[in-house]
Design a protein around this motif. Sequence first.
Motif, PDB file in Angstrom:
ATOM      1  N   UNK A   1      -4.304  -8.083   4.532  1.00 16.52           N
ATOM      2  CA  UNK A   1      -4.189  -7.100   5.601  1.00 16.52           C
ATOM      3  C   UNK A   1      -4.870  -7.600   6.865  1.00 16.52           C
ATOM      4  N   UNK A   2      -4.259  -7.332   8.002  1.00 16.61           N
ATOM      5  CA  UNK A   2      -4.908  -7.651   9.272  1.00 16.61           C
ATOM      6  C   UNK A   2      -6.152  -6.782   9.432  1.00 16.61           C
ATOM      7  N   UNK A   3      -7.161  -7.262  10.149  1.00 20.86           N
ATOM      8  CA  UNK A   3      -8.400  -6.485  10.299  1.00 20.86           C
ATOM      9  C   UNK A   3      -8.171  -5.061  10.810  1.00 20.86           C
ATOM     10  N   UNK A   4      -7.215  -4.885  11.722  1.00 22.43           N
ATOM     11  CA  UNK A   4      -6.980  -3.558  12.277  1.00 22.43           C
ATOM     12  C   UNK A   4      -6.281  -2.617  11.282  1.00 22.43           C
ATOM     13  N   UNK A   5      -5.747  -3.159  10.186  1.00 21.93           N
ATOM     14  CA  UNK A   5      -5.083  -2.336   9.174  1.00 21.93           C
ATOM     15  C   UNK A   5      -6.041  -1.897   8.069  1.00 21.93           C
ATOM     16  N   UNK A   6      -7.185  -2.511   8.025  1.00 24.27           N
ATOM     17  CA  UNK A   6      -8.106  -2.324   6.918  1.00 24.27           C
ATOM     18  C   UNK A   6      -8.510  -0.862   6.714  1.00 24.27           C
ATOM     19  N   UNK A   7      -9.033  -0.239   7.740  1.00 19.84           N
ATOM     20  CA  UNK A   7      -9.600   1.104   7.596  1.00 19.84           C
ATOM     21  C   UNK A   7      -8.562   2.112   7.138  1.00 19.84           C
ATOM     22  N   UNK A   8      -7.380   2.104   7.759  1.00 20.42           N
ATOM     23  CA  UNK A   8      -6.364   3.096   7.405  1.00 20.42           C
ATOM     24  C   UNK A   8      -5.864   2.898   5.978  1.00 20.42           C
ATOM     25  N   UNK A   9      -5.656   1.653   5.576  1.00 19.55           N
ATOM     26  CA  UNK A   9      -5.183   1.390   4.210  1.00 19.55           C
ATOM     27  C   UNK A   9      -6.246   1.777   3.187  1.00 19.55           C
TER      28      UNK A   9
ATOM     29  N   UNK B   1       0.832  -1.202   0.000  1.00 20.47           N
ATOM     30  CA  UNK B   1       0.000   0.000   0.000  1.00 20.47           C
ATOM     31  C   UNK B   1       0.866   1.251   0.000  1.00 20.47           C
ATOM     32  N   UNK B   2       1.900   1.255   0.831  1.00 23.12           N
ATOM     33  CA  UNK B   2       2.804   2.413   0.908  1.00 23.12           C
ATOM     34  C   UNK B   2       3.507   2.635  -0.423  1.00 23.12           C
ATOM     35  N   UNK B   3       4.049   1.562  -0.999  1.00 24.12           N
ATOM     36  CA  UNK B   3       4.746   1.684  -2.280  1.00 24.12           C
ATOM     37  C   UNK B   3       3.796   2.154  -3.374  1.00 24.12           C
ATOM     38  N   UNK B   4       2.564   1.709  -3.316  1.00 27.22           N
ATOM     39  CA  UNK B   4       1.591   2.094  -4.329  1.00 27.22           C
ATOM     40  C   UNK B   4       1.278   3.588  -4.259  1.00 27.22           C
ATOM     41  N   UNK B   5       1.010   4.101  -3.062  1.00 26.27           N
ATOM     42  CA  UNK B   5       0.622   5.513  -2.962  1.00 26.27           C
ATOM     43  C   UNK B   5       1.808   6.454  -3.161  1.00 26.27           C
ATOM     44  N   UNK B   6       3.038   5.947  -3.017  1.00 22.88           N
ATOM     45  CA  UNK B   6       4.220   6.780  -3.217  1.00 22.88           C
ATOM     46  C   UNK B   6       4.753   6.715  -4.639  1.00 22.88           C
ATOM     47  N   UNK B   7       4.208   5.834  -5.459  1.00 24.43           N
ATOM     48  CA  UNK B   7       4.726   5.641  -6.815  1.00 24.43           C
ATOM     49  C   UNK B   7       4.264   6.769  -7.743  1.00 24.43           C
ATOM     50  N   UNK B   8       5.109   7.082  -8.703  1.00 21.80           N
ATOM     51  CA  UNK B   8       4.774   8.062  -9.726  1.00 21.80           C
ATOM     52  C   UNK B   8       4.369   7.288 -10.979  1.00 21.80           C
ATOM     53  N   UNK B   9       3.113   6.900 -11.035  1.00 20.51           N
ATOM     54  CA  UNK B   9       2.637   6.025 -12.101  1.00 20.51           C
ATOM     55  C   UNK B   9       2.250   6.825 -13.347  1.00 20.51           C
ATOM     56  N   UNK B  10       2.454   6.250 -14.535  1.00 16.62           N
ATOM     57  CA  UNK B  10       2.080   6.946 -15.767  1.00 16.62           C
ATOM     58  C   UNK B  10       0.570   7.056 -15.950  1.00 16.62           C
ATOM     59  N   UNK B  11      -0.180   6.177 -15.268  1.00 13.09           N
ATOM     60  CA  UNK B  11      -1.639   6.219 -15.335  1.00 13.09           C
ATOM     61  C   UNK B  11      -2.201   5.464 -14.137  1.00 13.09           C
ATOM     62  N   UNK B  12      -3.389   5.804 -13.686  1.00 16.67           N
ATOM     63  CA  UNK B  12      -3.971   5.098 -12.534  1.00 16.67           C
ATOM     64  C   UNK B  12      -4.340   3.662 -12.904  1.00 16.67           C
ATOM     65  N   UNK B  13      -4.375   2.806 -11.887  1.00 15.33           N
ATOM     66  CA  UNK B  13      -4.709   1.398 -12.112  1.00 15.33           C
ATOM     67  C   UNK B  13      -5.785   0.951 -11.124  1.00 15.33           C
TER      68      UNK B  13
ATOM     69  N   UNK C   1      -6.321   5.558   2.838  1.00 13.34           N
ATOM     70  CA  UNK C   1      -5.179   6.087   2.098  1.00 13.34           C
ATOM     71  C   UNK C   1      -5.340   5.903   0.594  1.00 13.34           C
ATOM     72  N   UNK C   2      -5.983   4.833   0.217  1.00 15.18           N
ATOM     73  CA  UNK C   2      -6.119   4.526  -1.208  1.00 15.18           C
ATOM     74  C   UNK C   2      -7.269   5.277  -1.866  1.00 15.18           C
ATOM     75  N   UNK C   3      -8.359   5.468  -1.147  1.00 15.33           N
ATOM     76  CA  UNK C   3      -9.545   6.092  -1.721  1.00 15.33           C
ATOM     77  C   UNK C   3      -9.222   7.496  -2.217  1.00 15.33           C
TER      78      UNK C   3
END
Length: 358
Positions: A132-140, A105-117, A143-145
């Motif tokens: 992902x562990x249940x307690x990680x779900x909401x924060x991840x 998730x961290x690598x994905x949001x920090x990447x400079x992608x040529x187009x969204x996926x 971050x992605x939304x």
Amino acid sequence: MKIAVAEINIGALLYNVEVVRKLAPTSKILAMIKANAYGHGYLEVAESLTNVDAFGVARLDEAIKLRDAGVKKSIVLLEGFFDKDELMIIAEKQLETVLHNKQQVIDFINADLPQPIKVWLKLDTGMHRIGLAPEEMASCYNQLTQHKNILATPTILTHLACADELEHPLNNQQINLFNQLCLDIEGERSIANSAAIMSLPETHLDWVRPGIMMYGASAMADSDAAEHDLKPVMTLKSSVIAVRDVPKGGSVGYGATWVAKQNTKIAVVAIGYGDGYPRNAGNGTPVLINSIEYPLVGRVSMDMITVDLGQSTEIKVGDEVILWGEGLPIERVARHANSIAYELLCGVTGRVTKQYKN
């Protein structure tokens, strides 16, 4: 004379997908074609499956081969990416990826992608493999939304550990936890693999993910495909290359593990563990010759097996032999080999010729 041929019935493949459609009529289908389409040939299967919505693969090289061969449908990378270079390829090839740990998730949001996926977010609800562990779900998820790298809203998925055992308590535990975690979030959802498609309709949701059932084998413990209206897609065939007389007390094969209790005839069949036939298939494993079942006897060799024909037989050199498929359920063979249909199908080796028919 056919020597080690896997006959792939595309009509049966399409029929089995329609069985999935009948069981889950409102769900989209993510068809599993990983591991060379369970040994059936990933490209031929992908080109034939016009009646599914997307393809699932495990490794990036599988997805690249499909794209480079001209496959246009959505392709989901089930294990995700393992470094930033792979993530760039995923974007360039317009693939979709599962994210199943915080680092991804961290690598994905920090990447400079040529187009969204498009992204699928995997939760560990009790299998404790990946997710992902249940307690990680909401924060991840938060971050992605709406992130610039993401195309649409993440699809949320999990995987059931015991769906092939209908009464196992972990099924309800996992389903309830998944529903609880997804209660206040948007996005499509997916739980059902083949076994859940067949036995747990409450898991069908927006996407189902058929694998083994699509290839005509049962995903349920202690049942065969025909019980679920599925047709075998692969029929593994070979031929008799010798018929031998064996006297009472004579042994057959390596280690002399089988000894004739009476005068008998033995058929030698040109197939072995070098072709993917299971080496640990025991005495009595069914083999079909001219539509009649005979028992395997002696150890499976690299290139040959031996079959007890009895004292009188019309079997001759060149006769067709079916090791599993039409007329002989692969589940029966797998049980004699202390294995499962998945392993037998995926284990068919490259020297077995594939022949495709409609």
